[in-house]
Design an enzyme around this catalytic site. Sequence first.
Site, PDB file in Angstrom:
ATOM      1  CB  SER A   1      -0.647 -35.372 -15.521  1.00  0.00           C
ATOM      2  OG  SER A   1       0.260 -34.567 -15.058  1.00  0.00           O
TER       3      SER A   1
ATOM      4  CB  ALA B   1       7.872 -39.092  -9.287  1.00  0.00           C
TER       5      ALA B   1
ATOM      6  CB  ILE C   1     -23.798 -39.152 -16.070  1.00  0.00           C
ATOM      7  CG1 ILE C   1     -25.292 -38.958 -15.760  1.00  0.00           C
ATOM      8  CG2 ILE C   1     -23.306 -37.913 -16.934  1.00  0.00           C
ATOM      9  CD1 ILE C   1     -25.769 -37.757 -15.158  1.00  0.00           C
TER      10      ILE C   1
ATOM     11  CG  ASP D   1      -3.845 -31.067 -10.801  1.00  0.00           C
ATOM     12  OD1 ASP D   1      -3.734 -30.252 -11.652  1.00  0.00           O
ATOM     13  OD2 ASP D   1      -3.357 -32.308 -10.807  1.00  0.00           O
TER      14      ASP D   1
ATOM     15  CG  ASP E   1     -18.614 -38.752 -14.416  1.00  0.00           C
ATOM     16  OD1 ASP E   1     -19.327 -39.742 -13.990  1.00  0.00           O
ATOM     17  OD2 ASP E   1     -18.392 -38.479 -15.508  1.00  0.00           O
TER      18      ASP E   1
ATOM     19  CG  HIS F   1      -3.265 -30.824 -15.166  1.00  0.00           C
ATOM     20  ND1 HIS F   1      -2.817 -31.284 -13.955  1.00  0.00           N
ATOM     21  CD2 HIS F   1      -2.574 -31.598 -16.044  1.00  0.00           C
ATOM     22  CE1 HIS F   1      -2.178 -32.321 -14.016  1.00  0.00           C
ATOM     23  NE2 HIS F   1      -1.872 -32.374 -15.295  1.00  0.00           N
TER      24      HIS F   1
END
Length: 401
Positions: free
Chosen positions: A307, A231, A143, A94, A103, A127
């Site tokens: 996405s 895809a 968190i 990405d 995280d 993104h």
Amino acid sequence: MRQVVTYRSLAELERSEARIVWTLPELRTAVVSSRSRVGTQPVLRRALTVDEPALAETYQPGVAWEWQWKASRLDEVPEWVLRAAASVKIAVVDSGADLTAPDLAAKAPRTWSILSRSHRVRDPLGHGTFVASLAAGSVSNGIGISGFGGDAQLLVVQALDADGYITDVDEAAAIVYAVRHGAKIVNLSIGGSETSAVEQRALRWAAHRGVLVVAAAGNGHDEGNQPEYPAALLQPLGSRGRAGIGLAVGATAMDGSRAPFSNTGSYLSLAAPGYNVFAAESADADWPRAQLPWASPGSYGWASGTSFAAPEVAGAAALVWAANPRLTAPQVAKVLKQSAVGRAWTPALGWGRLDAAAAVELALKTRGAALRRSSQGPRGTRSSRRRSNRRNVVAALAAAR
């Protein structure tokens, strides 16, 4: 003019008049510079989001901010499976990631930038951070949010440029890098209306090595509903969700229906939450921030697009593999399809909505087909920029039965 060429040997390539920019030996592909026509133009893809992230009142009474977690029954996945996922690595190809997001920081992800050829993957676009947190954000740091992949390892591969575009050659290079560095699952939240030979070779190469590739199905339902690639290569056109070499993921809303923007068609594998889902945001991006009622470091908000459905399925695939490490990639894909919430395959949702708990349960009952490695004796070994079908990240949209 930069062009993409294939070659039989490096000696043959070096004898050509074109200047070699860089090579991808695994796919016998190179990017060259030549004034004459010697190959094909790179093909551009864009990241698949519907619009710029916007906050929405998804925190209704009785509904968690991160509603997609319970909607996919992650809360019913056994704790030991979440822990066992540490043996599985998810690669997110990405725009990079904000490695200070709590995280993501808790996962200490490995990183690589196809663009700068370095480990710097700063994400001013935002993104990639959102996608990575959904796929593999920490579930045990107390968190922020919880990703779908439990304790799965995270590999961040930056391949989208600052404007949100990725070429087929960079996509292929990112896939090869991810596989070479141990990824069992590769997430591609990108799409475009055309495919190319190098993209097809890269996906086949990854599949041949036992890797599951997951891609967003597209957000253009009201703009012609054209198939999106890669895809439609992973779940081929006309397959109606059967066979394939990976998964094409559509998006659902909170009530489980198809998100209005989510593409439909014969290449849909299954669907997952993708309309106003809650996840971590990059501190370097200008996405709107949620005003949280609790104290928490980091930035968070909502966004919509296939996405963001795709990385949820990628994370769930890690849980399936954690539950049963002897499954092959096609078996993992099949388990996710067969356990989805749906009576039959439909062009709107594929085999149905993601059900992580049901997938784990089915995985435990499925006899794995992966070959066992012998513990005795020696073991042998077997040995761009894309043209004008761009994938804009800021506008970013995520065998067989």
